[in-house]
Write a protein that holds these residues in place. Structure first.
Motif, mmCIF file in Angstrom:
data_model
loop_
_atom_site.group_PDB
_atom_site.id
_atom_site.type_symbol
_atom_site.label_atom_id
_atom_site.label_comp_id
_atom_site.label_asym_id
_atom_site.label_seq_id
_atom_site.Cartn_x
_atom_site.Cartn_y
_atom_site.Cartn_z
ATOM 1 N N HIS A 25 1.012 -1.254 -0.071
ATOM 2 C CA HIS A 25 0.093 0.097 -0.113
ATOM 3 C C HIS A 25 0.741 1.279 0.098
ATOM 4 C CE1 HIS A 25 0.494 1.277 4.486
ATOM 5 N NE2 HIS A 25 0.685 -0.108 4.540
ATOM 6 N N LYS A 26 2.141 1.126 0.140
ATOM 7 C CA LYS A 26 3.102 2.415 0.108
ATOM 8 C C LYS A 26 4.430 1.442 -0.387
ATOM 9 C CE LYS A 26 4.544 5.874 3.357
ATOM 10 N NZ LYS A 26 4.505 6.493 4.601
ATOM 11 N N LEU A 27 5.122 2.506 -1.080
ATOM 12 C CA LEU A 27 6.391 2.183 -1.297
ATOM 13 C C LEU A 27 7.376 3.447 -1.556
ATOM 14 C CD1 LEU A 27 6.567 2.774 -4.575
ATOM 15 C CD2 LEU A 27 5.341 0.812 -4.801
ATOM 16 N N GLU A 28 8.680 3.218 -1.646
ATOM 17 C CA GLU A 28 9.508 4.140 -1.796
ATOM 18 C C GLU A 28 11.002 3.558 -2.137
ATOM 19 O OE1 GLU A 28 12.452 6.827 1.475
ATOM 20 O OE2 GLU A 28 10.331 6.494 1.817
ATOM 21 N N ILE A 29 11.538 4.339 -3.205
ATOM 22 C CA ILE A 29 12.400 3.620 -3.855
ATOM 23 C C ILE A 29 13.816 4.929 -3.742
ATOM 24 C CG2 ILE A 29 13.570 2.869 -6.138
ATOM 25 C CD1 ILE A 29 10.709 2.168 -6.889
ATOM 26 N N SER A 30 15.119 4.400 -3.747
ATOM 27 C CA SER A 30 15.895 5.325 -3.600
ATOM 28 C C SER A 30 17.039 4.931 -4.782
ATOM 29 C CB SER A 30 16.803 5.117 -2.334
ATOM 30 O OG SER A 30 17.732 4.163 -2.402
ATOM 31 N N ASP A 31 18.158 5.566 -5.135
ATOM 32 C CA ASP A 31 19.044 5.504 -6.132
ATOM 33 C C ASP A 31 20.281 4.719 -5.273
ATOM 34 O OD1 ASP A 31 20.127 7.499 -4.776
ATOM 35 O OD2 ASP A 31 20.450 8.925 -6.501
ATOM 36 N N ARG A 32 20.268 4.443 -4.136
ATOM 37 C CA ARG A 32 21.406 3.522 -3.780
ATOM 38 C C ARG A 32 21.637 2.242 -4.510
ATOM 39 N NH1 ARG A 32 18.285 5.952 0.512
ATOM 40 N NH2 ARG A 32 19.465 7.204 1.809
ATOM 41 N N ASP A 33 22.557 1.674 -4.505
ATOM 42 C CA ASP A 33 22.797 0.403 -4.889
ATOM 43 C C ASP A 33 22.583 -0.843 -3.873
ATOM 44 O OD1 ASP A 33 24.006 1.054 -7.561
ATOM 45 O OD2 ASP A 33 26.272 1.232 -6.587
ATOM 46 N N PRO A 50 29.376 -4.687 -12.328
ATOM 47 C CA PRO A 50 29.041 -4.114 -13.823
ATOM 48 C C PRO A 50 27.977 -4.615 -14.498
ATOM 49 C CG PRO A 50 30.970 -5.236 -13.741
ATOM 50 C CD PRO A 50 30.544 -5.542 -12.479
ATOM 51 N N LEU A 51 27.274 -4.109 -15.446
ATOM 52 C CA LEU A 51 26.058 -4.358 -16.372
ATOM 53 C C LEU A 51 26.392 -5.540 -17.074
ATOM 54 C CD1 LEU A 51 24.449 -0.990 -17.443
ATOM 55 C CD2 LEU A 51 23.705 -2.775 -15.557
ATOM 56 N N SER A 52 25.623 -6.350 -17.188
ATOM 57 C CA SER A 52 25.893 -7.545 -18.244
ATOM 58 C C SER A 52 25.165 -7.387 -19.608
ATOM 59 C CB SER A 52 25.580 -8.979 -17.793
ATOM 60 O OG SER A 52 26.625 -9.295 -16.627
ATOM 61 N N GLY A 53 25.687 -7.272 -20.813
ATOM 62 C CA GLY A 53 24.780 -7.232 -22.067
ATOM 63 C C GLY A 53 24.470 -5.592 -22.278
ATOM 64 N N SER A 54 24.150 -5.327 -23.163
ATOM 65 C CA SER A 54 23.959 -3.933 -23.873
ATOM 66 C C SER A 54 22.531 -3.371 -23.793
ATOM 67 C CB SER A 54 24.418 -3.684 -25.147
ATOM 68 O OG SER A 54 23.995 -4.557 -26.038
ATOM 69 N N SER A 55 21.395 -4.178 -23.729
ATOM 70 C CA SER A 55 20.058 -3.583 -23.932
ATOM 71 C C SER A 55 19.212 -3.920 -22.622
ATOM 72 C CB SER A 55 19.413 -4.256 -25.214
ATOM 73 O OG SER A 55 19.180 -5.573 -24.857
#
Length: 189
Positions: free
Chosen positions: A136-144, A158-163
């Protein structure tokens, strides 16, 4: 029915540990209102409509007892919360981790994300309890996020792949479920 071979619990646990997960702390209140938390890596998104999330806790934990018909929060931990994960896993810190007690449930501070849930359903999961809540409530941050793999805490790499993945291949949006005349297999036989 076919006969099953006995599975060594330690080997099963090690095999389950090969699936990398995020780390959460499920927070709730005891019957007398005292805030409580438990580190849990068994977290699953269940449904978008209605908005449902699931956590699975060992049946013997206090949190499993407190979640019967009670609201709870799923605190998805950030990399900076390793001590918090240990604290709620049974290795308490000298001081409590930072959390707010102002709302319906206690919520940790500095999370990667937080889902506040109201009770939906509780299921038997053998030696665990499967708890599903309506978000019923959510919050998101930009932390890893803080991760768990092979019995150890990890950091995101690191990211895998390009898309970026945009949709599931067997969804309504892909077309083969809703009135598709044929199904094209992924591999040629």
């Amino acid at each position: 029915m076919t006969e099953t071979t006995a599975v060594d619990p330690r080997e099963l646990r090690n095999t389950f540990g090969q699936f990398a997960t995020g780390v959460t702390v499920v927070t709730c209140r005891s019957a007398d209102g005292t805030p409580h938390g438990a580190t849990v890596n068994a977290f699953t998104a269940v449904s978008l409509d209605p908005p449902l999330a699931q956590v699975t806790l060992t049946r013997s934990s206090k949190a499993a007892q407190y979640l019967q018909d009670a609201p709870f929060a799923i605190n998805i931990l950030s990399q900076g919360q390793l001590d918090t994960a240990w604290h709620f896993a049974g290795k308490p810190l000298p001081e409590e981790p930072a959390w707010t007690l102002d709302g319906e449930v206690p919520v940790l501070l500095e999370n990667k994300a937080t889902l506040e849930c109201r009770p939906w359903q509780v299921y038997d999961g053998g030696d665990h309890v499967i708890v599903i809540g309506t978000v019923h409530k959510l919050e998101i941050s930009d932390r890893d996020p803080l991760l768990f793999f092979g019995g150890k805490f990890r950091e995101i790499g690191p990211l895998s792949g390009s898309s970026h993945w945009h949709h599931c291949g067997d969804s309504l949006e892909a077309g083969w479920f809703s009135g598709a005349e044929s199904f094209k297999p992924l591999l040629n036989a």
